[in-house]
Design a protein around this motif. Structure first.
Motif, PDB file in Angstrom:
ATOM      1  N   ARG A 247      42.578  32.922  30.140  1.00 30.64           N
ATOM      2  CA  ARG A 247      43.238  34.046  29.292  1.00 30.64           C
ATOM      3  C   ARG A 247      44.564  33.554  28.906  1.00 30.64           C
ATOM      4  N   GLU A 248      45.453  32.805  29.857  1.00 31.08           N
ATOM      5  CA  GLU A 248      46.462  32.228  29.651  1.00 31.08           C
ATOM      6  C   GLU A 248      46.634  31.178  28.436  1.00 31.08           C
TER       7      GLU A 248
ATOM      8  N   PRO B  50      44.631  43.092  34.531  1.00 28.19           N
ATOM      9  CA  PRO B  50      45.268  43.333  33.410  1.00 28.19           C
ATOM     10  C   PRO B  50      45.490  44.639  33.040  1.00 28.19           C
TER      11      PRO B  50
ATOM     12  N   HIS C  36      51.752  39.533  27.513  1.00 28.57           N
ATOM     13  CA  HIS C  36      50.447  40.106  27.954  1.00 28.57           C
ATOM     14  C   HIS C  36      50.634  41.752  27.152  1.00 28.57           C
TER      15      HIS C  36
ATOM     16  N   GLY D 171      50.418  43.301  38.142  1.00 34.30           N
ATOM     17  CA  GLY D 171      49.551  42.388  37.629  1.00 34.30           C
ATOM     18  C   GLY D 171      49.940  41.184  38.067  1.00 34.30           C
TER      19      GLY D 171
END
Length: 293
Positions: A24-25, A146, A174, A253
């Protein structure tokens, strides 16, 4: 830095969770994801007829390929447009990942990997990398959530400036809020207390609170303008920083902390607060070291 996101892969559930976070990063950053498996035979377990620098024989190559294939499958499902690199490196994981961090924008590891020391709360690789990496290190603890805010520990030290800026960037990336938390006390412990602090020395409480408000405001100075999309909740809490941050991490998160803050011993690469969070936080923890450290 536009370097890849590097993630240590050993096939453990913790490392596979780290792969998903790293994917995801990398996808959000638009950089490559580098899956790294460090291979080294323990001295007492070199396979008969094999050489310790060759990961072959006894099904080892198949095991490594299977581990990396599963990691790549998970990463591709979460970041289908991201370039994925696979690397098997001969060497101790601690050394291999530290070297990989020199060209990475972020290093991600699980909080615990395969180890005969199963009762340890924090794996040796995660702790070592947080102390020695050349880039920010994200240790995946708990279950990533998330959409929850990024929590950053603010203490006003030069070392925490990098952590605050990293936290702003993460919140912007994010699309979540940022909670900037600064703990204070009526004693001279400030945010990061240490045994060297003189005990039981008190100050005018209202004056001290005003000073700590200034510390928090200065720590955020300039970054709110740089990241106008990030909603910031400034929180001044009277109490011990370790307990306060661990408690607050239950609703976050990600929690971001500098490697060392006020009151730490100069020879220590990780302060007591960052170590406490790596062991006890309820969410993933990012440790950000400064160039001086």
């Amino acid at each position: 830095m536009n370097g890849p996101v590097v993630v240590g892969v050993d096939g453990s559930p913790s490392s596979l969770a780290a792969v998903e976070v790293a994917a995801r990063e990398a996808g959000l950053r638009g950089v490559a994801l580098r899956l790294v498996h460090a291979f080294g035979w323990p001295a007492a377990h070199i396979p008969a007829g094999g050489r310790f620098w060759e990961p072959s024989g006894a099904g080892v190559r198949e095991l490594i390929d299977g581990t990396l294939a599963e990691a790549e499958r998970r990463a591709h499902a979460l970041a289908p447009r991201t370039e994925i690199q696979r690397e098997v490196v001969v060497g101790e994981p601690l050394t291999v990942l530290e070297i990989e961090s020199r060209t990475a924008s972020l290093a991600v590891v699980g909080s615990r990997g395969h180890s005969r020391f199963g009762a340890l709360l924090l794996g040796s690789t995660a702790g070592h990398l947080a102390a020695h990496a050349a880039c920010p290190v994200l240790v995946v603890r708990g279950t990533p959530q998330p959409g929850r805010p990024v929590l950053v520990a603010v203490d006003g030290s030069p070392a925490s400036r990098g952590a605050v800026e990293f936290a702003f960037a993460q919140a912007s990336l994010h699309g979540v809020d940022l909670l900037a938390l600064h703990a204070w006390s009526t004693r001279t412990e400030r945010a990061y207390d240490a045994p060297a602090d003189p005990p039981f020395v008190t100050y005018d409480e209202e004056r001290l609170r005003d000073e700590e408000e200034r510390v928090l405001a200065e720590a955020l100075g300039g970054l709110r303008e740089k990241y106008p999309d990030v909603a910031v909740d400034r929180r001044l809490v009277r109490g011990r920083i370790r307990h306060t941050l661990i408690e607050a991490s239950a609703d976050a998160g990600l929690v971001v902390v500098g490697a060392r803050g006020h009151g730490g011993f100069a020879g220590l690469l990780l302060g007591s607060v960052s170590q406490a969070l790596l062991h006890h936080a309820h969410c993933p923890v990012a440790v950000v070291r400064t160039e001086e450290e």
